[in-house]
Design a protein around this motif. Sequence first.
Motif, short mmCIF file in Angstrom:
data_model
loop_
_atom_site.label_atom_id
_atom_site.label_comp_id
_atom_site.label_asym_id
_atom_site.label_seq_id
_atom_site.Cartn_x
_atom_site.Cartn_y
_atom_site.Cartn_z
N LYS A 127 0.84 -1.21 0.00
CA LYS A 127 0.00 0.00 0.00
C LYS A 127 0.87 1.26 0.00
O LYS A 127 0.64 2.20 -0.78
N TYR A 165 -8.62 6.43 -7.22
CA TYR A 165 -8.26 6.00 -5.87
C TYR A 165 -7.54 7.09 -5.10
O TYR A 165 -7.66 7.18 -3.88
N LYS A 168 -10.23 9.54 -4.13
CA LYS A 168 -11.43 8.81 -3.73
C LYS A 168 -12.70 9.47 -4.27
O LYS A 168 -13.67 9.72 -3.53
N ASP A 233 -12.75 0.66 -1.17
CA ASP A 233 -12.07 -0.50 -1.75
C ASP A 233 -12.98 -1.27 -2.70
O ASP A 233 -12.51 -1.99 -3.58
N THR A 236 -12.19 0.20 -6.11
CA THR A 236 -10.80 0.27 -6.57
C THR A 236 -10.46 -0.95 -7.39
O THR A 236 -11.16 -1.96 -7.33
N ALA A 241 -6.46 -3.53 -4.41
CA ALA A 241 -7.17 -3.61 -3.14
C ALA A 241 -6.78 -4.87 -2.38
O ALA A 241 -6.58 -4.85 -1.16
N THR A 244 -3.22 -4.89 -0.62
CA THR A 244 -3.03 -4.01 0.52
C THR A 244 -3.73 -4.50 1.78
O THR A 244 -3.76 -3.79 2.79
N TYR A 268 -9.09 -11.58 -6.31
CA TYR A 268 -8.84 -11.62 -4.87
C TYR A 268 -8.34 -12.99 -4.44
O TYR A 268 -7.46 -13.11 -3.59
#
Length: 357
Positions: A127, A165, A168, A233, A236, A241, A244, A268
């Motif tokens: 991150k 990001y 935001k 998130d 993103t 994401a 991090t 993921y």
Amino acid sequence: MKIIDWYILRRYLVTFFVMLLMFVPIGIVIDVSEKVNRMLESKVAFKDIAIYYGNFTIYFANLLFPIFLFLSIIWFTSKLANNTEIVAILSSGISFNRFLRPYIIGASIVSVIALLMGFFFLPRASKGYNDFRTTHLTRKEVRQSTDVYKQISDSEYIFVSSFNYQNKTGYNFNLETFRDNRLTSKISANSIRYNEKDSTYTLSSYTKRTIGSLGDMIEKAPSKTFKFNFQPDDLTPAIYAAETMTYGQLSDFIDKERQRGSANLNSYLVVLYKKYTIPVSAFILTLIAVSVSSMKRRGGMGMNLAIGIALAFTYVFFDKVFGVLAEKSTFSPFVASWIPNVTFGILAFYLLRNARR
């Protein structure tokens, strides 16, 4: 453990960490030479630069972990072979399997370190590393996601055409609510901005349309603030994401995304499974490296290093290709994450059997 075990284990660990200490500074020097002008233009504080390169060290070491480990084992094992130390060890009555014991212990230590790094330290470093690059070095290439459409509950769906990001902020936001497969309300806004202070969202050019049986109700406002049940998130890029988050955060997030039916679930899962596959690779790469370098070759240490570099980069290539395949298709993330280890595990078994002979 006997003296010979301590001797090999010490050389295993020292060579590996020396390899890291040799190559990480080289990576830092190259990175500084490429980015020093941008840092000066952005007037980055020295403290921020120091934190960035601390994160860079962890990120870079994890990225090239298989190559560093592989080359370090080949290096010191080839020296043992060229000095006929391995011949002396095996001639003393020690079996090849017994000779491997300190290597397995060393691989276990490195594996535990890699596991802890992937679970807790790497997400924070990733991150910090990516945030610094986005804020100070690549402002023209702002990290953003586009055309995000996601289910956030059993009855609610969100859409943004793009989400930045760094600040935001998203654009062309829509929140649709359904009941019995029928649209009941829709919130629209030209932009949506996340407020970190109170975890709310501010919508500009706000419009809400509530669909009724006798007619629709429309509510409008130049700006309105809400508290929604989704996080930035969720808007993103999937890989960033996931990278991090610590292990616990990522597991919880994946459960939530699975319930939502997220289209990015595979991305993921690949990140989650790699937290296990990278530590396991320490054992496989150790066995391959020992098998390749434990006997003298006509080309000497140079031949062993050439073979080692080729195998190490092939492993990294397999890892990247199957990772991207799982993220961009319906290919199983679990299978894609473990294929490099399974393939090289078979190769390790074959090479180890020949080395024993």
